[in-house]
Write a protein that holds these residues in place. Structure first.
Motif, PDB file in Angstrom:
ATOM      1  N   GLY A  79       4.692  88.916  63.213  1.00 15.48           N
ATOM      2  CA  GLY A  79       5.057  89.608  64.394  1.00 15.48           C
ATOM      3  C   GLY A  79       4.494  88.788  65.744  1.00 15.48           C
ATOM      4  O   GLY A  79       5.362  88.915  66.378  1.00 15.48           O
ATOM      5  N   LEU A  80       4.092  87.311  64.861  1.00 12.75           N
ATOM      6  CA  LEU A  80       3.890  86.191  66.408  1.00 12.75           C
ATOM      7  C   LEU A  80       5.281  86.193  66.832  1.00 12.75           C
ATOM      8  O   LEU A  80       5.433  85.724  68.271  1.00 12.75           O
ATOM      9  CB  LEU A  80       3.212  85.287  65.535  1.00 12.75           C
ATOM     10  CG  LEU A  80       1.585  85.790  65.255  1.00 12.75           C
ATOM     11  CD1 LEU A  80       0.975  84.998  64.810  1.00 12.75           C
ATOM     12  CD2 LEU A  80       0.718  86.614  67.151  1.00 12.75           C
ATOM     13  N   GLY A  81       5.642  86.204  65.762  1.00 14.83           N
ATOM     14  CA  GLY A  81       7.033  85.325  65.674  1.00 14.83           C
ATOM     15  C   GLY A  81       8.095  85.971  67.135  1.00 14.83           C
ATOM     16  O   GLY A  81       9.326  85.367  67.058  1.00 14.83           O
ATOM     17  N   GLY A 126       9.466  85.702  61.324  1.00 14.22           N
ATOM     18  CA  GLY A 126      10.342  86.778  62.409  1.00 14.22           C
ATOM     19  C   GLY A 126      11.166  86.891  63.955  1.00 14.22           C
ATOM     20  O   GLY A 126      11.438  87.535  64.281  1.00 14.22           O
ATOM     21  N   PHE A 127      10.154  85.271  64.068  1.00 11.88           N
ATOM     22  CA  PHE A 127      11.490  85.287  65.251  1.00 11.88           C
ATOM     23  C   PHE A 127      13.320  85.240  64.776  1.00 11.88           C
ATOM     24  O   PHE A 127      14.148  85.556  65.679  1.00 11.88           O
ATOM     25  CB  PHE A 127      11.622  83.379  65.171  1.00 11.88           C
ATOM     26  CG  PHE A 127      11.569  83.396  66.666  1.00 11.88           C
ATOM     27  CD1 PHE A 127      11.748  82.964  67.975  1.00 11.88           C
ATOM     28  CD2 PHE A 127      13.080  81.497  66.341  1.00 11.88           C
ATOM     29  CE1 PHE A 127      12.684  82.337  69.257  1.00 11.88           C
ATOM     30  CE2 PHE A 127      13.862  81.445  66.889  1.00 11.88           C
ATOM     31  CZ  PHE A 127      13.692  81.956  68.630  1.00 11.88           C
ATOM     32  N   ARG A 169      15.623  82.625  77.389  1.00  8.50           N
ATOM     33  CA  ARG A 169      15.169  81.225  77.189  1.00  8.50           C
ATOM     34  C   ARG A 169      15.846  80.392  75.648  1.00  8.50           C
ATOM     35  O   ARG A 169      15.079  79.079  76.119  1.00  8.50           O
ATOM     36  CB  ARG A 169      13.808  80.266  78.107  1.00  8.50           C
ATOM     37  CG  ARG A 169      13.486  81.618  79.905  1.00  8.50           C
ATOM     38  CD  ARG A 169      12.117  80.702  79.925  1.00  8.50           C
ATOM     39  NE  ARG A 169      12.097  81.973  80.838  1.00  8.50           N
ATOM     40  CZ  ARG A 169      10.820  81.507  81.646  1.00  8.50           C
ATOM     41  NH1 ARG A 169       9.833  81.341  81.248  1.00  8.50           N
ATOM     42  NH2 ARG A 169      10.841  82.043  83.166  1.00  8.50           N
ATOM     43  N   VAL A 170      15.962  81.318  74.680  1.00  7.45           N
ATOM     44  CA  VAL A 170      15.707  81.448  73.756  1.00  7.45           C
ATOM     45  C   VAL A 170      17.070  80.899  73.597  1.00  7.45           C
ATOM     46  O   VAL A 170      18.095  80.638  73.314  1.00  7.45           O
ATOM     47  CB  VAL A 170      15.264  81.671  72.605  1.00  7.45           C
ATOM     48  CG1 VAL A 170      15.404  81.637  70.984  1.00  7.45           C
ATOM     49  CG2 VAL A 170      13.748  82.359  72.848  1.00  7.45           C
ATOM     50  N   THR A 171      16.443  79.241  72.823  1.00  8.75           N
ATOM     51  CA  THR A 171      18.491  78.494  72.836  1.00  8.75           C
ATOM     52  C   THR A 171      19.010  78.649  71.353  1.00  8.75           C
ATOM     53  O   THR A 171      18.110  78.862  70.434  1.00  8.75           O
ATOM     54  CB  THR A 171      18.649  77.031  73.807  1.00  8.75           C
ATOM     55  OG1 THR A 171      17.276  76.178  72.483  1.00  8.75           O
ATOM     56  CG2 THR A 171      18.246  76.785  74.892  1.00  8.75           C
ATOM     57  N   HIS A 172      20.043  78.694  71.253  1.00  7.13           N
ATOM     58  CA  HIS A 172      20.591  78.329  69.963  1.00  7.13           C
ATOM     59  C   HIS A 172      20.254  77.074  68.938  1.00  7.13           C
ATOM     60  O   HIS A 172      19.856  77.136  67.639  1.00  7.13           O
ATOM     61  CB  HIS A 172      21.860  78.554  69.435  1.00  7.13           C
ATOM     62  CG  HIS A 172      23.000  79.226  68.481  1.00  7.13           C
ATOM     63  ND1 HIS A 172      23.596  79.168  68.585  1.00  7.13           N
ATOM     64  CD2 HIS A 172      21.931  79.318  66.802  1.00  7.13           C
ATOM     65  CE1 HIS A 172      24.046  79.902  67.136  1.00  7.13           C
ATOM     66  NE2 HIS A 172      23.047  79.519  66.423  1.00  7.13           N
ATOM     67  N   ARG A 173      19.541  76.208  69.478  1.00  8.87           N
ATOM     68  CA  ARG A 173      18.975  75.141  68.998  1.00  8.87           C
ATOM     69  C   ARG A 173      17.441  75.628  68.067  1.00  8.87           C
ATOM     70  O   ARG A 173      16.950  74.941  67.253  1.00  8.87           O
ATOM     71  CB  ARG A 173      18.732  73.876  69.305  1.00  8.87           C
ATOM     72  CG  ARG A 173      17.951  72.283  69.293  1.00  8.87           C
ATOM     73  CD  ARG A 173      18.068  72.016  70.270  1.00  8.87           C
ATOM     74  NE  ARG A 173      19.384  71.101  71.190  1.00  8.87           N
ATOM     75  CZ  ARG A 173      20.193  70.423  69.910  1.00  8.87           C
ATOM     76  NH1 ARG A 173      19.668  69.479  69.328  1.00  8.87           N
ATOM     77  NH2 ARG A 173      20.698  69.521  71.675  1.00  8.87           N
ATOM     78  N   VAL A 174      16.820  75.825  69.047  1.00 11.08           N
ATOM     79  CA  VAL A 174      15.129  76.658  68.824  1.00 11.08           C
ATOM     80  C   VAL A 174      15.389  77.427  67.525  1.00 11.08           C
ATOM     81  O   VAL A 174      14.645  77.454  66.280  1.00 11.08           O
ATOM     82  CB  VAL A 174      14.569  77.468  70.161  1.00 11.08           C
ATOM     83  CG1 VAL A 174      13.444  77.832  69.267  1.00 11.08           C
ATOM     84  CG2 VAL A 174      14.405  76.411  70.864  1.00 11.08           C
ATOM     85  N   TYR A 175      16.458  78.259  67.799  1.00  9.48           N
ATOM     86  CA  TYR A 175      16.940  79.284  66.515  1.00  9.48           C
ATOM     87  C   TYR A 175      17.142  78.145  65.540  1.00  9.48           C
ATOM     88  O   TYR A 175      16.636  78.722  64.444  1.00  9.48           O
ATOM     89  CB  TYR A 175      17.705  80.486  66.806  1.00  9.48           C
ATOM     90  CG  TYR A 175      18.071  81.335  66.358  1.00  9.48           C
ATOM     91  CD1 TYR A 175      17.242  82.701  65.708  1.00  9.48           C
ATOM     92  CD2 TYR A 175      18.914  81.239  65.175  1.00  9.48           C
ATOM     93  CE1 TYR A 175      17.746  83.534  65.063  1.00  9.48           C
ATOM     94  CE2 TYR A 175      19.590  82.203  64.024  1.00  9.48           C
ATOM     95  CZ  TYR A 175      18.829  83.193  64.087  1.00  9.48           C
ATOM     96  OH  TYR A 175      18.750  84.316  63.028  1.00  9.48           O
ATOM     97  N   ASP A 176      18.201  77.398  65.551  1.00  8.35           N
ATOM     98  CA  ASP A 176      18.624  76.921  64.004  1.00  8.35           C
ATOM     99  C   ASP A 176      16.925  76.389  63.744  1.00  8.35           C
ATOM    100  O   ASP A 176      16.897  76.372  62.502  1.00  8.35           O
ATOM    101  CB  ASP A 176      18.986  75.949  63.919  1.00  8.35           C
ATOM    102  CG  ASP A 176      21.315  76.815  64.396  1.00  8.35           C
ATOM    103  OD1 ASP A 176      21.020  77.954  63.986  1.00  8.35           O
ATOM    104  OD2 ASP A 176      21.818  76.541  64.641  1.00  8.35           O
ATOM    105  N   GLU A 217      22.292  86.932  62.027  1.00  9.36           N
ATOM    106  CA  GLU A 217      22.320  85.156  62.668  1.00  9.36           C
ATOM    107  C   GLU A 217      22.082  85.611  64.113  1.00  9.36           C
ATOM    108  O   GLU A 217      21.675  86.291  64.604  1.00  9.36           O
ATOM    109  CB  GLU A 217      23.342  84.552  61.923  1.00  9.36           C
ATOM    110  CG  GLU A 217      23.418  84.339  60.441  1.00  9.36           C
ATOM    111  CD  GLU A 217      24.643  83.997  60.594  1.00  9.36           C
ATOM    112  OE1 GLU A 217      25.060  82.904  61.500  1.00  9.36           O
ATOM    113  OE2 GLU A 217      24.899  83.351  59.192  1.00  9.36           O
ATOM    114  N   TYR A 218      22.154  84.515  64.920  1.00  5.16           N
ATOM    115  CA  TYR A 218      21.883  84.298  65.954  1.00  5.16           C
ATOM    116  C   TYR A 218      22.774  85.342  66.978  1.00  5.16           C
ATOM    117  O   TYR A 218      23.772  84.827  67.166  1.00  5.16           O
ATOM    118  CB  TYR A 218      22.115  82.734  66.799  1.00  5.16           C
ATOM    119  CG  TYR A 218      20.943  83.056  68.118  1.00  5.16           C
ATOM    120  CD1 TYR A 218      19.715  82.979  68.252  1.00  5.16           C
ATOM    121  CD2 TYR A 218      22.027  82.417  69.186  1.00  5.16           C
ATOM    122  CE1 TYR A 218      19.742  82.555  70.457  1.00  5.16           C
ATOM    123  CE2 TYR A 218      21.766  82.428  70.327  1.00  5.16           C
ATOM    124  CZ  TYR A 218      20.207  82.440  70.744  1.00  5.16           C
ATOM    125  OH  TYR A 218      19.664  82.096  72.518  1.00  5.16           O
TER     126      TYR A 218
END
Length: 296
Positions: free
Chosen positions: A19-21, A197-198, A30-37, A92-93
């Motif tokens: 759940g923290l994710g 989770g993120f 503000r969540v970029t694809h780079r952060v997701y990957d 996926e993103y």
């Protein structure tokens, strides 16, 4: 002797970390694809190291190489078989892909904002004087609820495939009397559950689902399958301590299959492979450090 209550408590705490994710969905613009990957790469590094140091090596110390490797193959192919047979949506993103028995129509449904049946029902009741609340409205509400249920089932299938092997690993280790290994796995899986989770919450939030509901569903997606699988693993090995080598190999094989079938492919191909690879290495090193601290 570890009790079942301890297994439930430890696995539940590790699952709650999922759940923290999901908390970044409140700032998902503000969540970029780079952060997701990178998050996927970090989770992959943790899982690979946990499979080797937390399951394969302890399994070989307790049993034979043949038993552990047989378990690895069984676990890996079982995951692949489940991925083929169980209808689910792979996230996926900002994208969804049909897996197992899921269809392209299921994907199309996920691409539209998810309406809130409760809110819709409330809105219609306020307009009852204006002629709302007709049979057509009721039929539409029922259809929306059925659609939401199918979405939940399709998403749940994917999450179960991802998280069940992790819970199984903790239960197997506890049942075999390897409390230090079990606690190490719980710590690592808890750490891994945050980026996992993120990775799940971001595309789910893109469907228009309210943020609090995304956090709630994401948390349940980690707690439920991991707790159920841990109880199964604990009970299975409890019947025969000699099953630990095969069971540990099975859990490791399933986790490795998740990494190479889902996490690595999903973190590449978007122009951020270096970020994902760097995060993978950080995750792997982090597990080794945690392992060394726990052993000492």
């Amino acid at each position: 002797m570890t009790t079942l209550a301890t297994v439930l408590g430890v696995t539940g705490v590790a699952g709650l970390a999922t759940g923290l994710g999901a908390l970044p969905v409140f700032f998902r613009n503000r969540v970029t694809h780079r952060v997701y990957d990178a998050a996927l790469g970090l989770a992959a590094g943790l899982m690979v190291a946990a499979s080797v140091f937390g399951l394969v090596i302890p399994g070989m110390e307790e049993g034979t190489l043949r038993a552990v490797m047989a378990g690895v193959l069984l676990g890996g192919f079982a995951l692949l078989g489940g991925n083929y047979l169980i209808p689910h949506l792979h996230a996926e993103y900002r994208e969804w892909f049909a897996e197992g028995g899921a269809t392209d129509d299921d994907v199309a449904v996920m691409e539209t904002p998810a309406a809130d049946p409760v809110a819709e029902a409330t809105g219609r009741s306020d307009e009852s004087d204006a002629g709302a609340g007709t049979a057509a409205d009721d039929a539409g509400l029922l259809a929306e609820r059925e659609s939401s249920l199918r979405k939940a089932l399709l998403i749940g299938g994917a999450i179960t495939l991802h998280n069940a092997p992790e819970g199984l690993a903790i239960g197997v280790a506890f049942a075999s009397g390897l409390e230090e290994v079990a606690l190490l796995l719980a710590i690592v899986i808890g750490l891994q559950n945050v980026p996992d989770g993120f990775a799940f919450a971001v595309p789910m939030a893109e469907t228009g689902m309210p943020n609090l509901r995304v956090v709630w569903y994401t948390t349940l997606s980690g707690v439920v399958p991991q707790v159920v699988a841990s109880v199964f693993g604990y009970s299975l090995v409890g019947l025969s301590a000699g099953l630990f080598p095969v069971s540990s190999g099975f859990a490791a094989g399933a986790m490795l299959a998740v990494v190479f079938r889902e996490l690595i492919p999903s973190s590449h191909g978007h122009g951020h492979a270096d970020a994902a690879t760097g995060a993978f290495l950080v995750g792997f090193v982090l597990l080794v450090v945690v392992d060394a601290v726990v052993v000492v």
